[in-house]
Design a protein around this motif. Structure first.
Motif, mmCIF file in Angstrom:
data_model
loop_
_atom_site.group_PDB
_atom_site.id
_atom_site.type_symbol
_atom_site.label_atom_id
_atom_site.label_comp_id
_atom_site.label_asym_id
_atom_site.label_seq_id
_atom_site.Cartn_x
_atom_site.Cartn_y
_atom_site.Cartn_z
ATOM 1 N N UNK A 25 2.801 -18.381 -56.046
ATOM 2 C CA UNK A 25 3.581 -18.737 -57.048
ATOM 3 C C UNK A 25 3.720 -20.077 -57.490
ATOM 4 N N UNK A 26 3.822 -20.992 -56.167
ATOM 5 C CA UNK A 26 3.633 -22.298 -55.795
ATOM 6 C C UNK A 26 2.926 -22.726 -56.488
ATOM 7 N N UNK A 27 1.561 -22.691 -56.939
ATOM 8 C CA UNK A 27 0.693 -23.230 -57.613
ATOM 9 C C UNK A 27 0.496 -23.001 -58.557
ATOM 10 N N UNK A 28 0.370 -21.068 -58.702
ATOM 11 C CA UNK A 28 -0.543 -20.544 -59.373
ATOM 12 C C UNK A 28 0.096 -19.380 -60.311
ATOM 13 N N UNK A 61 -5.418 -21.448 -57.409
ATOM 14 C CA UNK A 61 -5.218 -22.762 -57.953
ATOM 15 C C UNK A 61 -6.276 -22.917 -59.101
ATOM 16 N N UNK A 62 -7.966 -22.885 -58.556
ATOM 17 C CA UNK A 62 -7.986 -22.039 -57.221
ATOM 18 C C UNK A 62 -8.064 -23.253 -56.163
ATOM 19 N N UNK A 63 -7.920 -23.168 -55.379
ATOM 20 C CA UNK A 63 -7.697 -23.607 -53.999
ATOM 21 C C UNK A 63 -6.846 -25.206 -53.687
ATOM 22 N N UNK A 64 -5.947 -25.161 -54.930
ATOM 23 C CA UNK A 64 -5.001 -26.136 -54.689
ATOM 24 C C UNK A 64 -3.699 -25.631 -53.819
ATOM 25 N N UNK A 65 -3.207 -23.985 -53.710
ATOM 26 C CA UNK A 65 -2.167 -23.778 -52.931
ATOM 27 C C UNK A 65 -2.842 -23.957 -51.334
ATOM 28 N N UNK A 66 -3.732 -23.644 -51.052
ATOM 29 C CA UNK A 66 -4.413 -23.874 -49.247
ATOM 30 C C UNK A 66 -3.896 -25.318 -49.371
ATOM 31 N N UNK A 112 -11.702 -23.536 -47.083
ATOM 32 C CA UNK A 112 -10.494 -23.176 -46.329
ATOM 33 C C UNK A 112 -10.810 -24.318 -45.111
ATOM 34 N N UNK A 113 -10.529 -23.486 -44.220
ATOM 35 C CA UNK A 113 -10.707 -25.188 -42.867
ATOM 36 C C UNK A 113 -10.438 -26.282 -43.061
ATOM 37 N N UNK A 114 -11.587 -26.768 -44.166
ATOM 38 C CA UNK A 114 -10.743 -28.374 -44.176
ATOM 39 C C UNK A 114 -10.068 -27.838 -45.470
ATOM 40 N N UNK A 115 -9.533 -27.467 -46.766
ATOM 41 C CA UNK A 115 -8.262 -28.082 -46.652
ATOM 42 C C UNK A 115 -6.790 -27.513 -46.211
#
Length: 340
Positions: A25-28, A61-66, A112-115
């Protein structure tokens, strides 16, 4: 300052905080993304209080929360148990799909490892079962990631008991993440007994009924909050379901706690680790307070009687097709290696 005890998650040596923090919920999904600085500070406060199990996904996010969680754990990586997920893909033309083929499993993990900017993921979940790929194939690739040190433990989310057994036969499954709350108890029929038999931990997402049991009102939802179209929050259903919240308010008054704390205490007494999400410090502290609440067997029954699941109005998703009840893995002998 740490006030949250640690508990074993499953039977494979993984220890986590008895309550986690859902970061979605912090991002999406629950309105517009919140400011990074505020959310990073909240995550730091959670860890200081002993809430060290952090849950995210490449889907958020996609992706932004990671990326957000990655920033937040910089410098405190060794203090947290980092959990993320893969399987959903978002295509502007085709919409949302699910992939569990080996090529996607590996690519998703590397992403995911990168983000997250880490060397390994503590608990890596298959977010949803792929109906086109046998779960043995998916878990076989996850097993390789464990052997390579990129993943420490494997989890499943919204998987049926049959798929859990098939996956566990390939590599030990450490945890199953499932919607489990006072108004989502169908998992007690088969999924939870299966996990208990196999020594698999239960992670409860939406333990507060997406905010329902903490008093969230439909008038508070912004236009891009997906709960505006959630079946249980649609006006007529919400009004009918409100009686369950009112009963929890009364029971909470008797225990000198909030209805949300009672709902979390119930999940925790059932042996699951809840991961309530929040973007506010006061809610975080209230959630942590639920760990001090002791419930007798009679009080647990009173809570369950207060929310008879057969009377709850509305499904737990507008589209139930991607849940464990309606989505399953195909037989292994159907796999030809065809890519999505």
């Amino acid at each position: 300052m740490a006030t949250v005890p640690r508990v074993p998650l499953g039977s494979h040596g993984f220890e986590v905080s008895a309550q986690g923090l859902g970061c979605m919920g912090m991002s999406a999904f629950y309105g517009p993304p919140k400011p990074d600085e505020e959310m990073i500070d909240l995550i730091h406060k959670a860890v200081e209080h002993g809430v060290t199990l952090l849950d995210t996904s490449d889907m958020y996010g996609p992706y932004t929360n990671e990326v957000l969680v990655g920033k937040a754990i910089k410098g405190i990586r060794e203090k947290v148990q980092l959990c993320t997920k893969f399987a959903f893909i978002v295509d502007k033309e085709k919409g949302i799909g699910i992939r569990g083929d080996p090529e996607h499993v590996r690519a998703a993990c590397e992403g995911s490892l990168k983000r997250l900017d880490v060397d390994s993921i503590d608990l890596y979940y298959q977010h949803r079962v792929d109906s086109k790929v046998p779960i043995e194939i998916t878990v076989g690739e996850l097993k390789k990631l464990v052997e390579e040190g990129k993943v420490k433990y494997i989890g499943l989310s919204e998987a049926s008991a049959a798929d859990i057994r098939r996956a566990h036969a390939i590599h030990p499954i450490t945890a199953v993440q499932i919607e489990y709350s006072l108004w989502a108890r169908d998992v007690e029929e088969d999924i939870i007994p299966t996990c208990q038999e196999l020594g698999i931990g239960i992670i409860s997402y939406s333990p507060l009924g997406r905010g329902f049991f903490s008093g969230k009102n439909i008038t508070e939802f912004t236009d891009n909050d997906f709960r505006k179209n959630h079946p249980r929050f649609l006006s007529e259903n919400f009004q009918a379901n409100q009686k369950f919240y009112n009963k929890l308010v009364k029971l909470g008054q008797e225990k000198n706690c909030t209805p949300g704390q009672l709902a979390l205490a119930w999940v925790q007494h059932k042996g699951a680790v809840p991961i309530p999400g929040t973007t506010k410090l006061k809610n975080l502290e209230e959630n942590i307070g639920s760990l001090k609440i002791k419930l007798t067997p009679e009080e647990i029954k009173a809570l369950e009687d207060a929310v008879p699941v057969e009377e709850v109005k509305g499904d737990r998703y507008a589209d139930m097709s991607k849940t464990w009840r309606f989505n399953s893995s195909p037989p292994l002998d159907t796999w030809t290696g065809t890519k999505h």
